[in-house]
Design a protein around this motif. Sequence first.
Motif, PDB file in Angstrom:
ATOM      1  N   GLY A 196       0.752  -1.240   0.000  1.00  0.00           N
ATOM      2  CA  GLY A 196       0.000   0.000   0.000  1.00  0.00           C
ATOM      3  C   GLY A 196       0.782   1.289   0.000  1.00  0.00           C
ATOM      4  O   GLY A 196       0.875   1.993  -1.015  1.00  0.00           O
ATOM      5  N   GLU A 197       1.390   1.637   1.139  1.00  0.00           N
ATOM      6  CA  GLU A 197       2.093   2.911   1.247  1.00  0.00           C
ATOM      7  C   GLU A 197       3.318   2.975   0.342  1.00  0.00           C
ATOM      8  O   GLU A 197       3.695   4.061  -0.117  1.00  0.00           O
ATOM      9  CB  GLU A 197       2.507   3.166   2.698  1.00  0.00           C
ATOM     10  CG  GLU A 197       1.360   3.493   3.627  1.00  0.00           C
ATOM     11  CD  GLU A 197       0.670   2.258   4.180  1.00  0.00           C
ATOM     12  OE1 GLU A 197      -0.284   2.409   4.958  1.00  0.00           O
ATOM     13  OE2 GLU A 197       1.094   1.126   3.843  1.00  0.00           O
ATOM     14  N   ILE A 198       3.934   1.837   0.065  1.00  0.00           N
ATOM     15  CA  ILE A 198       5.102   1.810  -0.812  1.00  0.00           C
ATOM     16  C   ILE A 198       4.685   2.172  -2.234  1.00  0.00           C
ATOM     17  O   ILE A 198       5.309   3.032  -2.895  1.00  0.00           O
ATOM     18  CB  ILE A 198       5.767   0.418  -0.791  1.00  0.00           C
ATOM     19  CG1 ILE A 198       6.182   0.054   0.636  1.00  0.00           C
ATOM     20  CG2 ILE A 198       6.965   0.395  -1.737  1.00  0.00           C
ATOM     21  CD1 ILE A 198       7.102   1.023   1.313  1.00  0.00           C
ATOM     22  N   GLU A 199       3.640   1.533  -2.739  1.00  0.00           N
ATOM     23  CA  GLU A 199       3.144   1.839  -4.078  1.00  0.00           C
ATOM     24  C   GLU A 199       2.646   3.290  -4.170  1.00  0.00           C
ATOM     25  O   GLU A 199       2.868   3.969  -5.176  1.00  0.00           O
ATOM     26  CB  GLU A 199       2.013   0.888  -4.450  1.00  0.00           C
ATOM     27  CG  GLU A 199       2.463  -0.509  -4.802  1.00  0.00           C
ATOM     28  CD  GLU A 199       3.081  -0.574  -6.191  1.00  0.00           C
ATOM     29  OE1 GLU A 199       2.346  -0.582  -7.184  1.00  0.00           O
ATOM     30  OE2 GLU A 199       4.329  -0.607  -6.266  1.00  0.00           O
ATOM     31  N   MET A 200       1.962   3.759  -3.135  1.00  0.00           N
ATOM     32  CA  MET A 200       1.461   5.132  -3.155  1.00  0.00           C
ATOM     33  C   MET A 200       2.608   6.127  -3.164  1.00  0.00           C
ATOM     34  O   MET A 200       2.559   7.141  -3.892  1.00  0.00           O
ATOM     35  CB  MET A 200       0.553   5.379  -1.950  1.00  0.00           C
ATOM     36  CG  MET A 200      -0.160   6.722  -1.994  1.00  0.00           C
ATOM     37  SD  MET A 200      -1.375   6.845  -3.326  1.00  0.00           S
ATOM     38  CE  MET A 200      -2.761   5.958  -2.604  1.00  0.00           C
ATOM     39  N   THR A 201       3.647   5.865  -2.388  1.00  0.00           N
ATOM     40  CA  THR A 201       4.801   6.764  -2.365  1.00  0.00           C
ATOM     41  C   THR A 201       5.470   6.824  -3.729  1.00  0.00           C
ATOM     42  O   THR A 201       5.856   7.903  -4.206  1.00  0.00           O
ATOM     43  CB  THR A 201       5.814   6.311  -1.300  1.00  0.00           C
ATOM     44  OG1 THR A 201       5.183   6.332  -0.014  1.00  0.00           O
ATOM     45  CG2 THR A 201       7.030   7.223  -1.268  1.00  0.00           C
ATOM     46  N   LYS A 202       5.601   5.679  -4.381  1.00  0.00           N
ATOM     47  CA  LYS A 202       6.194   5.666  -5.723  1.00  0.00           C
ATOM     48  C   LYS A 202       5.375   6.511  -6.692  1.00  0.00           C
ATOM     49  O   LYS A 202       5.923   7.283  -7.486  1.00  0.00           O
ATOM     50  CB  LYS A 202       6.292   4.224  -6.232  1.00  0.00           C
ATOM     51  CG  LYS A 202       7.330   3.374  -5.517  1.00  0.00           C
ATOM     52  CD  LYS A 202       7.333   1.947  -6.062  1.00  0.00           C
ATOM     53  CE  LYS A 202       8.393   1.088  -5.368  1.00  0.00           C
ATOM     54  NZ  LYS A 202       8.372  -0.311  -5.870  1.00  0.00           N
ATOM     55  N   ALA A 203       4.060   6.384  -6.620  1.00  0.00           N
ATOM     56  CA  ALA A 203       3.195   7.157  -7.511  1.00  0.00           C
ATOM     57  C   ALA A 203       3.284   8.644  -7.209  1.00  0.00           C
ATOM     58  O   ALA A 203       3.302   9.480  -8.126  1.00  0.00           O
ATOM     59  CB  ALA A 203       1.755   6.677  -7.379  1.00  0.00           C
TER      60      ALA A 203
END
Length: 510
Positions: A196-203
């Motif tokens: 979750g937060e990892i993918e959101m941070t990348k985006a």
Amino acid sequence: MLDGAEVAKHSSRKSCWIVINDKVYDVTSFVPEHPGGSTILLKQAGTDASTEYAKYHSPEVVNDLPPGSYLGDIDTSTLDRLNTPKGLSRDEVQTATAQSDEGQVPHVTLCVRASDFEAAAKATLPNKSWIYASSSANSGQSFQGNIDDWSRVTFRPRVLRNVEEVEVGTRILGNASRLPFYCSPMGSMGSIHPDGEIEMTKAIVQTGMHGLMSTSSSKTTEQIMETYLTEHERRSSTGGTASKLMFQLYLPTDHQRSLELIRRVKKAGCFHSLWLTIDTPVLGKRTADRYQQAQEALDVGLAEEDISPAAEQEVASQGGAPPKVSKDIGGRPPPGQLSAHTTWEDLAWIRREWGDRPIVLKGIQTADDARLALQHGVQGILLSNHGGRQMHAAPSALMTLLEIRTYAPEVLGKLEVFVDGGLRDGADVLKALCLGATAVGVGRPFLYALAAYGRRGVERCVDVLFEELTTAMRLLGITSMDQVRPDMVNAQRLLNEMWRPEQVYVRSRL
């Protein structure tokens, strides 16, 4: 080393053990205190709860269990001797802990409006995760009001202007931002997407957007920081405006824990500003969550026993039989997570700890509190009713913005004013900016995009909002953010319902 068969024996309210990341915990005393209701832990009693735990909590949260809860490591060769969650077969466990792929999820390019991601997320998520993402307080009036109020403000377009080239860049708390909207904070993203937060941070970084991370993230501050720095370095090599991460703070009840949390966030180095959440002295009534918790208890046959040990003792001491209905309605925050005694005076020590970096108050809902925020020296305020998840019949951010324009206009010139809640169209960002907002927070559309498509979905959602915003600017007759003015919108319908001091009504009746 503990044997799985031994752990499996402790599967009741009287003795409840669970396994998290190959470590065994006795959570018996914590069962009646669990924020989501005791059913959640009792379903996992004697099982490996690691997957379910990771959806909602970062790894270190388990350290907040009562002292003595940790019993030792499990012998991993005996994991097959553990129980399965109550009411589920082993095959059903695999289905319940993975994201559903049975729904018809359209190709991401078929999502041409921000609202399109909602249906895709609903088709993707298990029901429990969908309820977490979409639920609102009480009857849903605040949630629906957020959405409806955007449509009650209309544009006043000017024509015959040269609008071939437009620039949407702005500044947020002193930093250049490619976009006048940002990613709102959302907790427990692990229940929506495994990373979750990892993918959101990348985006966030790859789109040049600023973004907020929550205290209740399912990843650690250090994991988020590492992802941000890696992605930031990658984007820097290709040019473009740098994204900034900001931190949404829930103050714990314990002052020392509050200090440690602020110092940890500050030490991470990647968080530009601190956004103190001030509208959660208690959790609002999340109605759909309550139904879900009650149904879970019934489904696994726990409803009759799901009362606190203290209540059981009291009934027994009076010679009566235990009640036949659940006393546990859930909906509580984790013990010690939310402070109900935080006041304006606390801003002084928070400022000392945070230093000279910006502080924003998240959850302002009246002009009076906006004026107090100005007096207490913060750098910004976020007008928000928590996505309609807290106060029943709360004002929308747009309504509060109009109240500030009318009764505390000095705030708009001295503080950065952010709004969030209910935005589903990039053109609506422009309405808020015309009325004096600095930038607009976007929450559920990004969360739904993450659920259905991961990072790629969030990036697509940003593109959709960007296109709608730039199109609206051209049709309104402007080419940059410094050209927005209040007379470019008609907010009369909202103004007609805006709060007014009592004496105004008295004079109007004379």
